[in-house]
Enzyme design. Sequence first.
Site: not given
Ligand code: EPZ
Length: 442
Positions: A46-47, A116, A140, A145, A329, A351, A421
């Site tokens: 999915k990701n 998101r 969320c 996020r 995850d 995370i 999802r």
């Molecule tokens: C991706 O989300 C995945 N989703 C998530 O999977 C996964 O948990 C996550 O990466 C971490 O591996 C998709 O790929 C669609 P991040 P993403 O940006 O990109 C903070 C699932 O269950 N952050 O690596 O949103 C954020 O809040 C989902 O399949 C900022 O602060 O994750 C988090 O605490 C859930 N500012 C951390 O970084 C930003 O601009 C990691 O987020 C972006 C992120």
Amino acid sequence: MSLSQNRCALLGDMHWARRIGFRAMDKLRIVGGQRLEGAVTISGAKNAALPQIAAALLSPYPLELTNLPGVTDVANMLGVVGLHGAVVTRSAHAATIDTGKAVSKETSYDTVRKMRATVLVLGPLLARFGHARVSLPGGCAIGARPVDMHVAALAALGAEIAIEGGLIVAAAPNGLRGARIVLSSPSVGATETAMMAATTAKGETEILNAAREPEVADLAACLNAMGARIEGAGTHRILIEGGSSWRAATHDIIPDRIEAGTYAVAAAITGGQLELTHARLEHMASVVQLLEATGVKIWPGDRGLIVSRGGPLKAADVTTEPYPGFPTDLQAQFMALMCCAEGASLLRETIFENRFMHVPELMRLGANIKLQGTMALVRGGEKLRGAQVMATDLRASVSLVLAALVSEGETTINRVYHLDRGYEQLDRKLRLCGAEIERISA
Ligand code: EPZ
């Protein structure tokens, strides 16, 4: 695209989603006690699929994606690019996205709040059309996020960005220009936004402290098939040569390492043996290492990974980390496993700030879990007993399914749309391996 066409695009997706069995208020009924045995086909990731669907907006030529997972997030993302004028032709596990007539329209809060990952269209729309208006996603279940790193990366590439009325309003009337982007933390989404936007910039872009997830590397492989020139994806330093000359492309999406890890836990928690067809060991090293520390046996089979547990389950500690560390995850799923292990296990979530939504529900099944900030202490070995539980977010929901497989008696899990999802036909895949599970239409 007229409103009626928009509605058709979304209705088409709803129709497609219903056709493959997504009904919002369905429940799952599980009777625990079955040892799982057999083979599970791991679907496409999915990701990996979501950013690649967004990336299709970069090029005026068709992108065909194969090995698409049949999950609602993919249906939704295809609907989002449809709203921007893409013509999507699809089958159950493939889609051709023709964005020859795409336009950059406002991506509304109503669209983004449902998923998101929709924010991933921001970079491609800006890079191709020179302007984009995408709603801030808002929080969320698992956390605030924010998307500040996405915005900062686009600003570094020369975009003028403002937040107006909850919308990210981005403009690059003279195009984007290559830059050095240093991410404050290895954000998966921000790395993907920067990489996609940099493909049309003038000059070279270097991304430092990039996320190293396999899904980032797979996005780069897809972009390179489309005509981009990206090196280093999957490492902490990615180089993108701008000024891509696009072409029609096809790309086969990598298998879902999180789905594979989930079924690995299903085999471990039931004391069974499953072959995870298509699962890739090289994407799951930290997961395999941790499961082996609990007494689980894992080895390569003819078609994928074989996961087996015959002896006692030992408690182990884990801290979630960016790839190649243990993935956030799979934290909820591992917690369900530790509820059945002899001893105490300390799980630390680094995370996301609120990713223990599964804890109160697991406790309803009799689990002994203490929460303290980012830590959860699980005292395993308690007999779990079936109950009514509530799904909250995707991974928390599947941890309840795993616990229900070994809970005495019947467990009913409400709001299984969370599962749809990110898990394709979860109940069917488990039933084929011996689980007593059925989906009840509300
Ligand atoms: C991706 O989300 C995945 N989703 C998530 O999977 C996964 O948990 C996550 O990466 C971490 O591996 C998709 O790929 C669609 P991040 P993403 O940006 O990109 C903070 C699932 O269950 N952050 O690596 O949103 C954020 O809040 C989902 O399949 C900022 O602060 O994750 C988090 O605490 C859930 N500012 C951390 O970084 C930003 O601009 C990691 O987020 C972006 C992120």
